[in-house]
Design an enzyme around this catalytic site. Structure first.
Site, mmCIF file in Angstrom:
data_model
loop_
_atom_site.group_PDB
_atom_site.id
_atom_site.type_symbol
_atom_site.label_atom_id
_atom_site.label_comp_id
_atom_site.label_asym_id
_atom_site.label_seq_id
_atom_site.Cartn_x
_atom_site.Cartn_y
_atom_site.Cartn_z
ATOM 1 N N ASN A 47 0.999 -0.770 0.019
ATOM 2 C CA ASN A 47 0.017 0.057 0.127
ATOM 3 C C ASN A 47 0.557 1.029 0.317
ATOM 4 O OD1 ASN A 47 -2.503 -1.308 0.108
ATOM 5 N ND2 ASN A 47 -2.666 -1.026 2.270
ATOM 6 N N ARG A 62 -11.834 -3.985 -13.387
ATOM 7 C CA ARG A 62 -10.593 -4.731 -13.013
ATOM 8 C C ARG A 62 -11.243 -6.448 -13.334
ATOM 9 N NH1 ARG A 62 -6.982 -1.825 -10.780
ATOM 10 N NH2 ARG A 62 -8.189 0.364 -9.677
ATOM 11 N N ARG A 71 -6.054 1.429 -13.005
ATOM 12 C CA ARG A 71 -4.419 1.548 -13.041
ATOM 13 C C ARG A 71 -4.307 0.405 -12.482
ATOM 14 N NH1 ARG A 71 -4.582 5.986 -8.590
ATOM 15 N NH2 ARG A 71 -4.597 6.888 -10.004
ATOM 16 N N HIS A 126 -16.464 3.139 -14.719
ATOM 17 C CA HIS A 126 -16.558 2.456 -13.208
ATOM 18 C C HIS A 126 -17.240 1.825 -12.637
ATOM 19 C CE1 HIS A 126 -15.078 1.880 -8.795
ATOM 20 N NE2 HIS A 126 -14.039 1.461 -9.579
#
Length: 694
Positions: A55, A386, A416, A446
């Protein structure tokens, strides 16, 4: 003498906002705290350490890199909390260095001893036995030496390009090589194909069943073999983090896929944003590297252990010790899907809600598979953000396209760190004659939507799936999300219209029930907040519960502040970033913010409004962030079935009852872990596993 009346600050006052970047670092502190929880299995605790490290990598690759780019444009820019970019850097650097120091302390002082107690050992060089050293020397000669390429630094051998987050060594040398050269320094890059952790086999040495050595330790020990006739005075590992947030100018390109592919090629060589180096490295060498990468000391991190801590995560799969991991579980199924294998028949009877990972993601896959095989299905439309390389959903879409069905897939190429995978999926779908589009110029797609058009007799019916999470079977086992199956006429018509917007050119369609960004979602949420304010001002009960990943967008925060001032009870369940400051007198004393960090990544987005007792509950793909509200295509859908909305409302209250894995945000921006005190311990995720999983 009269006491002066208290005056609340204006709602745009910097003191009412928590810095976004500091809030994100606070989330990583909560993740790292899981590594210290002795109630968790030891390998899971190691996993949490690694997650906090990966992270932080992304934080520097994206957030810090973004601030650096902003500084080049306007260094005087002020954030919502009143800090200029220089002040933000100072605070970020201080907090990040504290976090890194704690990561290495947890590894060295807590986890390594706890692992050693379970006969899982990280073998330091000074602890190798003769047989272990002999095996490792042979491993170096056979497996490493043939592919390692040290570069001596001189005018003919310039400093090599260093890959983003790769393992490297800066080596100090004395003596002359075969050509009489002596530059004094060399750089060695460890190929990414090499494992960062090597297991010493018990059968060939006097090792235990789980003895491991870091690749860096092996290279340190035998590095002299790379420099024949010279003396190695020092060998120090280092790693560079680079800007990985690439930019594609939508207005200046003709082919988005080609543009993204071009940017991907440069990602490993973006601008340097952070340097990690062995804590034992001499100051002269540290300064040499800082100068080489044009970095200031505040972006230097000294590592008291491997510079790439996140790669220790490999241990989790290398050690087959189920008792040291979370117990396995089998996701459940809704009763409706247990009784009838025909998923379309099930949806016709009733709306169906899935709560992942407690309930299986397989019905979503089956939905697309059955659509691909059903002769009455004419068309399938799907968004993919994704989804994974070997996605069964993509396989089903390819099968449907090859069967002659109309298949349209909206793939977001700029998801990303998934850009490369998505480019590959787009190519596979296009080869199968599916219609593939990349969304809308300037806006990431999205939204999580799948629509199946089916001919039933003389009529056509749209079946849809809407979700809060991605169409990714693996993350559906790790992330908490909701998914809704429905064929309700107005809602499914809304989904059809959104797909039309994404694939064609035209004006915004008026939607019946969906809220959609960048058009109606933001104003729709503000309107529902205002409705609760109106209820409170009339002296009626008013309440808002939101569960999201982040709260950043200022207008929404100010609307929540106004609601609190009016007396609306507000409960926010925010996993990560929260820029809203709760508990401020006269502004936010009616707002509670909590974060739940547990076995699963809390990912659901739910917006619930009391609405005079007739709760209005929406699920969404969007968080309360500027990008979700204004720069992405998102959908927010109502949960109108009373059983489903009641169930989700109960789930929200269960979140609020967690007194074990919940953290409460204080008005100073820090979090305090909830405590059960004298009450029974209640752990949300454990209770949901008991209720739904098999």
């Amino acid at each position: 003498m009269d006491t002066p009346e208290f005056s609340a600050p204006p709602l745009n006052s910097p003191e009412l906002y928590i810095n976004r970047e500091q809030s994100l670092l606070e989330f990583n502190i909560r993740v790292l705290a899981q590594a210290l929880d002795e109630n968790l299995p030891i390998l899971e605790r190691l996993n949490y350490l690694c997650i906090s490290c990966s992270n932080l990598d992304e934080f520097y690759e994206v957030r810090v890199a973004s601030l650096l780019q902003m500084a080049e444009i306007d260094a005087t820019a002020i954030s919502a909390d009143g800090l200029n970019i220089h002040e933000q850097f100072e605070r970020i650097s201080s907090k990040a260095h504290e976090l890194v120091a704690e990561q290495y302390r947890v590894l060295n002082e807590v986890l390594i001893p706890a692992l050693d107690a379970q006969n899982i050992r990280f073998m330091r060089r000074d602890s190798w036995s003769d047989s272990q050293k002999a095996w490792l020397e042979n491993y170096f000669n056979e497996e490493l030496l043939p592919i390692l390429t040290p570069v001596g630094l001189d005018s003919a051998h310039p400093f090599p390009r260093i890959l983003n987050k790769s393992l490297n060594f800066i080596i100090s040398l004395t003596g002359k090589d075969a050509f009489g050269r002596n530059s004094g320094r060399a750089v060695l890059q460890a190929p990414r194909a090499l494992p960062r952790i090597v297991q010493i086999p018990a059968g060939e040495t006097d090792s235990g069943p789980h003895d491991f050595v870091f690749l860096s330790s092996i290279i340190h020990e035998f590095v002299t073999d790379l420099f024949n006739g010279m003396t190695v005075k020092g060998c120090y590992q280092f790693r560079v983090t680079r800007n990985s947030d690439f930019f594609v100018d939508d207005d200046a390109i003709d082919d988005l896929m080609m543009a993204v592919e071009g940017e991907l090629a440069m990602r490993n060589y973006g601008d340097e944003v952070r340097l990690e180096i062995d804590a034992n490295c001499p100051e002269e060498t540290v300064n040499f590297l800082l100068a080489r990468f044009d970095l200031t000391p505040d972006r230097l991190f000294l590592a008291n252990g491997p510079v790439n801590l996140s790669r220790i995560q490999a241990i989790y799969n290398m050690v087959n010790r189920p008792e040291l991991k979370f117990s396995a579980f089998k996701p459940g199924l809704p009763n409706a899907l247990k009784r009838d294998k025909d998923i379309f028949a099930c949806i016709r009877k009733q709306d169906i809600l899935l709560h992942h990972p407690y309930e299986s993601f397989n019905p979503v896959i089956e939905f697309v598979k059955q659509a691909a095989a059903d002769p009455d299905v004419l068309a399938i439309k799907q968004t993919l953000y994704r989804t994974g390389v070997d996605s069964p959903i993509v396989a089903a879409l390819i099968k449907a396209a090859r069967a002659g069905k109309e298949v349209t897939v909206v793939i977001e190429l700029r998801a990303r760190f998934d850009e490369k995978d998505n480019i590959g999926l787009a190519a596979k779908l296009q080869e199968a004659a599916a219609h593939v589009v990349y969304g809308v110029v300037g806006y990431k797609t999205h939204a999580k939507m799948c629509m199946v058009l089916r001919k039933e007799g003389n009529t056509f019916r749209n079946y849809v799936h809407l979700g809060t999470g991605n169409y990714h079977p693996k993350t559906a086992r790790l992330y908490t999300d909701y998914g809704l199956f429905t064929c309700e006429k107005e809602l499914s018509e809304d989904v059809r219209r959104v797909f039309m917007q994404l694939t064609s050119l035209g004006k915004v369609s008026k939607l019946n029930k969906l809220l959609q960004s960048p058009f109606t979602l933001h104003q729709g949420l503000i309107k529902m907040i205002d409705r609760e304010i109106d209820q409170a001002q009339k002296g009626k009960p008013a309440k808002i519960i939101m569960k999201v990943n982040a709260v950043v967008e200022e207008q929404a925060i100010q609307a929540l502040y106004r609601a609190s001032q009016a007396g609306v009870e507000i409960k926010l369940i925010v996993r990560g970033i929260c820029c809203l400051r709760p508990g401020v007198p006269g502004v936010s004393e009616h707002i509670e913010v909590r974060s739940i960090v547990g076995r699963f990544l809390e990912h659901t987005r739910i917006y619930a409004f009391m609405n005079g007792g007739d709760w209005a509950i929406y699920a969404a793909s969007a968080d309360l962030m500027n990008r979700n509200m204004f720069r992405r295509v998102e959908v927010c859908f109502p949960l109108e079935d009373k059983k489903i909305s009641g169930r989700v409302l109960n789930d929200l209250h269960a979140n609020l009852n967690d007194n074990s894995q919940a953290w409460l945000l204080q008005s100073n921006g820090q979090y305090v872990r909830a405590s059960a005190g004298d009450d029974p311990v209640y752990q949300l995720q454990t209770e949901l596993l008991k209720a739904f999983a098999q």
